[in-house]
Design an enzyme around this catalytic site. Structure first.
Site, mmCIF file in Angstrom:
data_model
loop_
_atom_site.group_PDB
_atom_site.id
_atom_site.type_symbol
_atom_site.label_atom_id
_atom_site.label_comp_id
_atom_site.label_asym_id
_atom_site.label_seq_id
_atom_site.Cartn_x
_atom_site.Cartn_y
_atom_site.Cartn_z
ATOM 1 N N LYS A 1 -34.816 5.957 10.973
ATOM 2 C CA LYS A 1 -36.196 5.624 11.347
ATOM 3 C C LYS A 1 -36.890 6.758 12.085
ATOM 4 O O LYS A 1 -38.089 6.961 11.952
ATOM 5 C CB LYS A 1 -36.240 4.341 12.187
ATOM 6 C CG LYS A 1 -35.979 3.091 11.362
ATOM 7 C CD LYS A 1 -36.479 1.841 12.074
ATOM 8 C CE LYS A 1 -36.302 0.622 11.177
ATOM 9 N NZ LYS A 1 -36.675 -0.626 11.825
ATOM 10 N N LYS B 1 -33.208 1.418 0.322
ATOM 11 C CA LYS B 1 -33.299 -0.002 0.663
ATOM 12 C C LYS B 1 -34.723 -0.530 0.439
ATOM 13 O O LYS B 1 -35.680 0.194 0.728
ATOM 14 C CB LYS B 1 -32.934 -0.121 2.145
ATOM 15 C CG LYS B 1 -32.576 -1.474 2.622
ATOM 16 C CD LYS B 1 -32.260 -1.416 4.112
ATOM 17 C CE LYS B 1 -33.490 -1.149 4.942
ATOM 18 N NZ LYS B 1 -33.380 -1.357 6.364
ATOM 19 N N LYS C 1 -40.153 -2.905 4.318
ATOM 20 C CA LYS C 1 -41.562 -3.197 4.588
ATOM 21 C C LYS C 1 -42.351 -1.906 4.740
ATOM 22 O O LYS C 1 -43.554 -1.864 4.508
ATOM 23 C CB LYS C 1 -41.698 -3.966 5.912
ATOM 24 C CG LYS C 1 -40.989 -5.292 5.981
ATOM 25 C CD LYS C 1 -40.992 -5.794 7.436
ATOM 26 C CE LYS C 1 -39.887 -6.783 7.701
ATOM 27 N NZ LYS C 1 -39.483 -6.902 9.101
HETATM 28 P P1 TYM Z 1 -35.603 -6.557 10.124
HETATM 29 O O1 TYM Z 1 -36.875 -7.172 10.569
HETATM 30 O O2 TYM Z 1 -35.610 -5.133 9.713
HETATM 31 O O3 TYM Z 1 -34.981 -7.390 8.934
HETATM 32 C C1 TYM Z 1 -34.821 -8.794 9.054
HETATM 33 C C2 TYM Z 1 -33.584 -9.243 8.303
HETATM 34 O O4 TYM Z 1 -33.701 -8.876 6.915
HETATM 35 C C3 TYM Z 1 -32.577 -8.111 6.520
HETATM 36 N N1 TYM Z 1 -33.020 -7.102 5.539
HETATM 37 C C4 TYM Z 1 -32.452 -6.941 4.343
HETATM 38 N N2 TYM Z 1 -31.420 -7.577 3.750
HETATM 39 C C5 TYM Z 1 -31.081 -7.166 2.488
HETATM 40 N N3 TYM Z 1 -31.745 -6.169 1.831
HETATM 41 C C6 TYM Z 1 -32.784 -5.513 2.398
HETATM 42 N N4 TYM Z 1 -33.427 -4.561 1.736
HETATM 43 C C7 TYM Z 1 -33.177 -5.890 3.714
HETATM 44 N N5 TYM Z 1 -34.150 -5.464 4.574
HETATM 45 C C8 TYM Z 1 -34.023 -6.213 5.680
HETATM 46 C C9 TYM Z 1 -32.059 -7.442 7.786
HETATM 47 O O5 TYM Z 1 -30.710 -7.090 7.682
HETATM 48 C C10 TYM Z 1 -32.311 -8.550 8.807
HETATM 49 O O6 TYM Z 1 -31.247 -9.474 8.784
HETATM 50 N N6 TYM Z 1 -33.288 -5.706 14.452
HETATM 51 C C11 TYM Z 1 -33.571 -6.706 13.451
HETATM 52 C C12 TYM Z 1 -34.261 -7.917 14.053
HETATM 53 C C13 TYM Z 1 -33.509 -8.502 15.193
HETATM 54 C C14 TYM Z 1 -32.330 -9.270 15.127
HETATM 55 C C15 TYM Z 1 -32.004 -9.592 16.468
HETATM 56 C C16 TYM Z 1 -31.534 -9.707 14.066
HETATM 57 C C17 TYM Z 1 -33.854 -8.374 16.506
HETATM 58 N N7 TYM Z 1 -32.956 -9.023 17.256
HETATM 59 C C18 TYM Z 1 -30.850 -10.322 16.788
HETATM 60 C C19 TYM Z 1 -30.378 -10.459 14.386
HETATM 61 C C20 TYM Z 1 -30.069 -10.748 15.707
HETATM 62 C C21 TYM Z 1 -34.479 -6.108 12.403
HETATM 63 O O7 TYM Z 1 -35.183 -5.169 12.650
HETATM 64 O O8 TYM Z 1 -34.472 -6.781 11.229
#
Ligand code: TYM
Length: 333
Positions: A113, A196, A199
């Site tokens: 990132k 990947k 967004k």
């Molecule tokens: P974030 O917002 O990037 O993504 C949310 C969830 O979606 C999954 N994900 C994917 N899974 C499969 N293929 C993809 N291309 C893909 N893109 C995203 C991510 O693995 C995630 O499960 N840090 C986290 C948010 C968070 C969180 C937490 C998650 C904050 N605190 C505590 C679990 C527990 C994040 O940025 O996810």
């Protein structure tokens, strides 16, 4: 009530897409009857990258609407906003003092990132996995459903929990287990099977958004990159570089709840243009009802805000108890 507890979260940044759905939200829905679940709008995490206040505000509501539209039942589970439960940031500071600099500097997502200009990245982006650990540990979550890209952050969370327990000579923190889907744990971009689905990717053609219309879905799948070879078992052979083909087959297999072998068998020898028709139909069947419901929930923002506030109050109730315990354990008054 079962003492198995789920916490997971999604950053309200941009449109939720098929990766978020297959990697996380679909699992949230599948787990909600068996576990006590806390589903979080990770709005503080969204601040780690520069964002416009109005856009963040909209994204928070869109993400809450997506949770509900995907089938999360708030009679049994909690949807809440991270920023409305101050114990997360309090615990985060305490965990900052437990985690080691060397552990954080190994986090690959920060490197991706921050890109080549690490010096200009926010400190929040660097320490974000510690806040994420606090999110999980404050609820003593036993299970955390996430996509593959969060696996390393979960390992860090486990390390922090174990070090806290060992430093303070107790077993206060539960060591959480990641729950990562077997297929489609990493949904790839429709334009490049080595990247990947995300967004932040500039081209909207690279992803299926949960708000896409039927026509958008059909067009995006039509334009999705593939190769010219027919479908065969070699797509998943050890040296295969058919990344885009692998991605589309995995998406289909997950949505259809069929094994990769079954899908490969059913489409063996067929071209990707044939397969894409089936994939589009399946995507429309699964995503359209969600996108319609997102619109409905967004037409009643007052209700949506009410859901978030009620959920946040309940989350506060649990988190407050944990932070008081922890303050005592570490010797604060
Ligand atoms: P974030 O917002 O990037 O993504 C949310 C969830 O979606 C999954 N994900 C994917 N899974 C499969 N293929 C993809 N291309 C893909 N893109 C995203 C991510 O693995 C995630 O499960 N840090 C986290 C948010 C968070 C969180 C937490 C998650 C904050 N605190 C505590 C679990 C527990 C994040 O940025 O996810």
């Amino acid at each position: 009530m079962s003492n198995k507890r789920v916490l997971s979260g999604i950053q309200p940044t941009g449109n939720l897409h098929l990766g978020n759905y297959l990697g996380a939200i679909k699992n949230f829905v599948a787990m909600q009857n068996e576990f006590q679940c806390f589903f979080m709008l990770a709005d503080l995490h969204a601040l780690t990258i520069k964002t416009q206040p109005k856009i963040l505000n909209e994204s928070i509501l869109n993400t809450a609407a997506s949770f509900l539209a995907a089938g999360i039942d708030i009679k049994k589970n909690i949807i809440f906003c991270q920023s409305k439960v101050s114990a997360h940031t309090e615990l985060s500071w305490i965990l900052n003092c437990i985690a080691r600099v060397g552990w954080l500097s190994r986090m690959t997502q920060f490197k991706e990132k921050a890109g080549s200009n690490k010096e200009k990245a926010s400190v929040g982006l660097y320490t974000y996995p510690i806040l994420m650990s606090a999110d999980i540990l404050i609820y003593k979550a036993t299970h955390v459903p996430v996509g593959d890209d969060q696996k390393q952050h979960l390992e860090l969370c486990r390390d922090i929990a174990m070090k806290f327990n060992s430093d303070y000579n107790n077993d206060y923190f539960v060591i959480p287990e990641p729950i990562i889907p077997k297929y489609a744990s990493r949904v790839m971009s429709l334009r490049d099977g080595r990247k990947k689905m995300s967004k932040s990717e500039e081209s909207d053609l690279s992803r299926i958004n949960l708000t896409d219309s039927k026509d958008q879905i059909v067009q995006k799948i039509k334009k999705a990159k593939t190769d010219n070879d027919p479908i065969s078992e070699n797509i998943f052979s050890e040296n295969s570089t058919r990344y885009e083909a692998q991605n589309l087959i995995k998406i289909y297999s997950n949505l259809k709840s069929e094994s990769l072998d079954t899908v490969l068998n059913d489409f063996n020898g067929k071209t990707f243009s044939d397969f894409k028709k089936n994939l589009s139909e399946l995507l429309v069947e699964k995503i359209q009802p969600i996108s319609k419901k997102i619109k409905q929930y967004r037409s009643e923002d007052k209700e949506l805000i009410n859901v978030i506030n009620t959920g946040s109050e309940k989350a506060n109730h649990t988190a407050e108890k944990t932070i008081l315990d922890i303050k005592k354990i570490v010797g604060l008054l």
